[in-house]
Design an enzyme around this catalytic site. Structure first.
Site, PDB file in Angstrom:
ATOM      1  N   TYR A   1       0.830  -1.204   0.000  1.00  0.00           N
ATOM      2  CA  TYR A   1       0.000   0.000   0.000  1.00  0.00           C
ATOM      3  C   TYR A   1       0.867   1.259   0.000  1.00  0.00           C
ATOM      4  O   TYR A   1       0.701   2.139  -0.849  1.00  0.00           O
ATOM      5  CB  TYR A   1      -0.936  -0.005   1.214  1.00  0.00           C
ATOM      6  CG  TYR A   1      -1.855   1.187   1.270  1.00  0.00           C
ATOM      7  CD1 TYR A   1      -3.042   1.203   0.545  1.00  0.00           C
ATOM      8  CD2 TYR A   1      -1.533   2.323   2.016  1.00  0.00           C
ATOM      9  CE1 TYR A   1      -3.883   2.295   0.578  1.00  0.00           C
ATOM     10  CE2 TYR A   1      -2.365   3.414   2.050  1.00  0.00           C
ATOM     11  CZ  TYR A   1      -3.538   3.398   1.335  1.00  0.00           C
ATOM     12  OH  TYR A   1      -4.368   4.494   1.356  1.00  0.00           O
TER      13      TYR A   1
ATOM     14  N   LYS B   1       1.560   3.978  -3.142  1.00  0.00           N
ATOM     15  CA  LYS B   1       1.254   5.400  -2.955  1.00  0.00           C
ATOM     16  C   LYS B   1       2.506   6.255  -3.217  1.00  0.00           C
ATOM     17  O   LYS B   1       2.430   7.309  -3.844  1.00  0.00           O
ATOM     18  CB  LYS B   1       0.707   5.654  -1.550  1.00  0.00           C
ATOM     19  CG  LYS B   1      -0.662   5.051  -1.307  1.00  0.00           C
ATOM     20  CD  LYS B   1      -1.702   5.631  -2.226  1.00  0.00           C
ATOM     21  CE  LYS B   1      -3.092   5.127  -1.887  1.00  0.00           C
ATOM     22  NZ  LYS B   1      -4.116   5.690  -2.781  1.00  0.00           N
TER      23      LYS B   1
END
Length: 170
Positions: free
Chosen positions: A77, A81
């Protein structure tokens, strides 16, 4: 409002023409889309949308990312990002604002029991420490609009959760 097929985003270039500011809050979850789907949505679609926006004349791109975003992270994650932040910056906008909110507090239509529990806990913590671990989505939205209305100096501005809270109050 234009509805686009993100699997064929290049066919919708006209929807990205003639805008001064682009806002991007696109994202999914690994649980919902799988690891490959998460990367496709949160990195690839966002990067392609940024490229189309720039080609269409967009001068300022405002990206909602995440606290802890880091292209070198071991966690998928946070790595994705961080990667998308780098890709969007590389597009070459006159101004690029990246917001890195903590856990988003919102009401969802879909059931996510663990997220609901976390939001209840963080909502209580937020009463004591408003900008420590979470942020209401309405605050993020107000901060994004404020960034567009007053882009400030510099090519790239990164706003961490505390700054998102402050700007979202204005």
């Amino acid at each position: 409002q234009a509805v686009v097929d993100f699997e064929r985003l290049g066919e919708h270039a006209a929807a990205f023409q003639g805008h001064d500011v682009g806002f991007c809050c696109l994202g999914t979850t690994r649980a919902k889309a799988g690891a490959d789907g998460f990367v496709r949505v949160d990195r690839d679609y966002v990067a392609q949308a940024a490229e189309l926006a720039r080609a269409g004349g967009c001068k300022h791109f405002v990206l909602q990312s995440s606290r802890g975003a880091n292209a070198q992270s071991r966690f998928l994650y946070l790595r994705v990002k961080g990667e998308v932040e780098n890709l969007v910056q590389a597009v070459g906008f006159d101004h690029c604002t990246i917001l890195r909110p903590a856990v988003l507090l919102c009401k969802r239509q879909e059931s996510r029991p663990m997220e609901w529990i976390a939001q209840q806990f963080l909502g209580a913590v937020a009463r004591l420490f408003p900008s420590a671990y979470s942020v209401p989505v309405e605050t993020v939205a107000r901060a994004m609009v404020a960034c567009a209305l007053q882009p400030g100096q510099g090519k790239v501005k990164v706003l961490e959760n505390g700054a998102v809270h402050e700007l979202g109050k204005a």
